[in-house]
Design an enzyme around this catalytic site. Structure first.
Site, PDB file in Angstrom:
ATOM      1  N   GLU A  42       2.679   2.168  -8.535  1.00 20.01           N
ATOM      2  CA  GLU A  42       4.043   2.272  -7.996  1.00 20.01           C
ATOM      3  C   GLU A  42       4.920   3.220  -8.816  1.00 20.01           C
ATOM      4  O   GLU A  42       6.144   3.185  -8.710  1.00 20.01           O
ATOM      5  CB  GLU A  42       4.686   0.886  -7.939  1.00 20.01           C
ATOM      6  CG  GLU A  42       4.931   0.215  -9.281  1.00 20.01           C
ATOM      7  CD  GLU A  42       3.756  -0.600  -9.786  1.00 20.01           C
ATOM      8  OE1 GLU A  42       3.994  -1.503 -10.611  1.00 20.01           O
ATOM      9  OE2 GLU A  42       2.608  -0.340  -9.376  1.00 20.01           O
ATOM     10  N   HIS A  44       0.023  -6.548   0.875  1.00 19.17           N
ATOM     11  CA  HIS A  44      -0.229  -5.183   0.415  1.00 19.17           C
ATOM     12  C   HIS A  44       0.113  -4.111   1.447  1.00 19.17           C
ATOM     13  O   HIS A  44       0.589  -3.039   1.070  1.00 19.17           O
ATOM     14  CB  HIS A  44      -1.679  -5.050  -0.057  1.00 19.17           C
ATOM     15  CG  HIS A  44      -1.939  -5.731  -1.358  1.00 19.17           C
ATOM     16  ND1 HIS A  44      -1.695  -5.141  -2.578  1.00 19.17           N
ATOM     17  CD2 HIS A  44      -2.400  -6.981  -1.640  1.00 19.17           C
ATOM     18  CE1 HIS A  44      -2.001  -5.970  -3.559  1.00 19.17           C
ATOM     19  NE2 HIS A  44      -2.426  -7.102  -3.011  1.00 19.17           N
ATOM     20  N   ARG A  73      20.729   9.978  -8.545  1.00 19.00           N
ATOM     21  CA  ARG A  73      20.741  10.188  -7.099  1.00 19.00           C
ATOM     22  C   ARG A  73      19.547   9.486  -6.438  1.00 19.00           C
ATOM     23  O   ARG A  73      19.700   8.845  -5.402  1.00 19.00           O
ATOM     24  CB  ARG A  73      20.722  11.682  -6.760  1.00 19.00           C
ATOM     25  CG  ARG A  73      22.002  12.409  -7.093  1.00 19.00           C
ATOM     26  CD  ARG A  73      22.162  13.684  -6.293  1.00 19.00           C
ATOM     27  NE  ARG A  73      21.032  14.583  -6.400  1.00 19.00           N
ATOM     28  CZ  ARG A  73      20.867  15.453  -7.396  1.00 19.00           C
ATOM     29  NH1 ARG A  73      21.752  15.516  -8.376  1.00 19.00           N
ATOM     30  NH2 ARG A  73      19.820  16.264  -7.412  1.00 19.00           N
ATOM     31  N   ASP A 130       2.411  -0.940   0.588  1.00 17.24           N
ATOM     32  CA  ASP A 130       2.083   0.463   0.871  1.00 17.24           C
ATOM     33  C   ASP A 130       3.220   1.144   1.628  1.00 17.24           C
ATOM     34  O   ASP A 130       3.578   2.297   1.338  1.00 17.24           O
ATOM     35  CB  ASP A 130       0.802   0.552   1.702  1.00 17.24           C
ATOM     36  CG  ASP A 130      -0.447   0.232   0.890  1.00 17.24           C
ATOM     37  OD1 ASP A 130      -0.349   0.186  -0.353  1.00 17.24           O
ATOM     38  OD2 ASP A 130      -1.514   0.038   1.503  1.00 17.24           O
ATOM     39  N   ASN A 174       4.207  -7.199  -3.170  1.00 16.62           N
ATOM     40  CA  ASN A 174       2.846  -7.387  -2.656  1.00 16.62           C
ATOM     41  C   ASN A 174       2.522  -8.869  -2.445  1.00 16.62           C
ATOM     42  O   ASN A 174       1.915  -9.247  -1.434  1.00 16.62           O
ATOM     43  CB  ASN A 174       1.828  -6.764  -3.611  1.00 16.62           C
ATOM     44  CG  ASN A 174       1.731  -5.258  -3.475  1.00 16.62           C
ATOM     45  OD1 ASN A 174       1.962  -4.710  -2.400  1.00 16.62           O
ATOM     46  ND2 ASN A 174       1.385  -4.586  -4.554  1.00 16.62           N
TER      47      ASN A 174
END
Length: 316
Positions: A234, A204, A254, A208, A199
């Site tokens: 997050e 930002h 994975r 996102d 960020n």
């Protein structure tokens, strides 16, 4: 008036020729008018009114529906207090008959216990102590709207994953299911490494986009029956039904590898990130509370961060 004619045609004196020259978008109101025409009310629905699945729509086909917590029930309910074979919904003429099939905690319509009841549009149905539904007879358009409203209510607006509220209630339901059926349930909790740095460096909007793309690629790794949710900021979490700690760790690896290979294109330039993962499982501890399971996964996620990030920890 012929069916194909436009009942909303404007008089020519209201059409501005200059608009046509500027390629103004002219909306044909014929297409809008067709949605306003009354549609036949031929959709029999029951809509969940509480719990994690609040707003979920079940369309009843012209066939009997078994209701209960047995895995083969057409309407499976994992709520506490639901019997394996709790009730039946039986099509009769233009409606359905609701019949209690000897459940331990009863079936109710309008708050009154019933053994057999002919359903009417708007009836409120309760299975056991907590599972509340509304029976409604409606049309195709209203059914589509109800389904859209449900999806919106349980979906994180940024990433398209399930939201925190849905996860919290679903986790309790899955642990109850594991306890009754003596199966396992696991959590895979993962967090984007150095997300604040993303960020601060790229802005930002780029952050996102990173979250959106992570959700997109991880959703392709998990099974359709798994619940992928944004836990907050997050952090994301996956609920795995009937999967033990070995399977949870395998999934964690994975998805870690999938994110590590991902390059996110943003307006500020390409961004690459990694994730740290913590896994936990109920195992044989069927008295485990949701908070304890989540706490174990969170503790192991912290260890993954402490040991250098971009790794999976599945044991203390």
């Amino acid at each position: 008036m012929p069916e194909d004619s436009d009942p909303f045609e404007f008089p020519t004196e209201f059409v501005d020729e200059q608009d046509h020259e500027e390629s103004t978008a002219i909306v044909s109101l014929q297409s809008i008018g067709k949605f306003a025409r009354q549609q036949p009310k031929d959709r029999h629905l029951i809509v969940r009114m509480n719990g994690a699945a609040r707003g979920q729509v079940t369309a009843l086909e012209p066939a009997p529906y078994r209701v209960g917590r047995a895995p083969d029930c057409e309407l499976f309910l994992g709520d506490d207090g639901i019997s394996r074979k709790h009730a039946l919904l039986i099509p009769v003429g233009a409606t359905y008959v609701l019949e209690d099939t000897g459940s331990a905690n009863g079936t109710f319509v309008g708050g009154q216990p019933i053994e057999r009841h002919v359903l009417r549009d708007g009836d409120t149905i309760q299975f056991g102590p907590t599972a509340l539904y509304r029976y409604t007879l409606t049309d195709e358009g209203q059914e589509a709207l109800l389904r859209q409203l449900f999806e919106a209510s349980v979906t994180d607006s940024l990433t398209g994953t399930r939201n925190r509220e849905y996860f919290d209630t679903q986790l309790r339901s899955e642990i109850s299911f594991a306890r009754r059926h003596k199966t396992d349930v696991s959590l895979v909790l993962f967090d984007v490494d150095h997300f604040k740095r993303v960020n601060d460096t790229y802005g930002h909007p780029a952050g996102d986009e990173v979250l959106i793309q992570i959700a997109r690629v991880v959703s392709k790794v998990v099974r359709s029956e798994d619940v992928l949710a944004r836990y907050g900021g997050e952090e994301f979490v996956v609920v795995l039904r009937d999967v033990g700690i070995v399977g949870a760790k395998s999934l964690g690896e994975r998805l870690r590898e999938t994110v590590e290979r991902l390059t996110v294109s943003t307006d500020a330039g390409p961004v690459r990130v990694t994730v740290s993962v913590g896994c936990a499982s109920v195992g044989l501890d069927y008295d485990m509370k949701p908070e304890a399971l989540l706490g174990a996964a969170d503790r192991r996620l912290y260890v993954a961060k402490h040991r250098g990030r971009n790794r999976v920890i599945a044991e203390d």
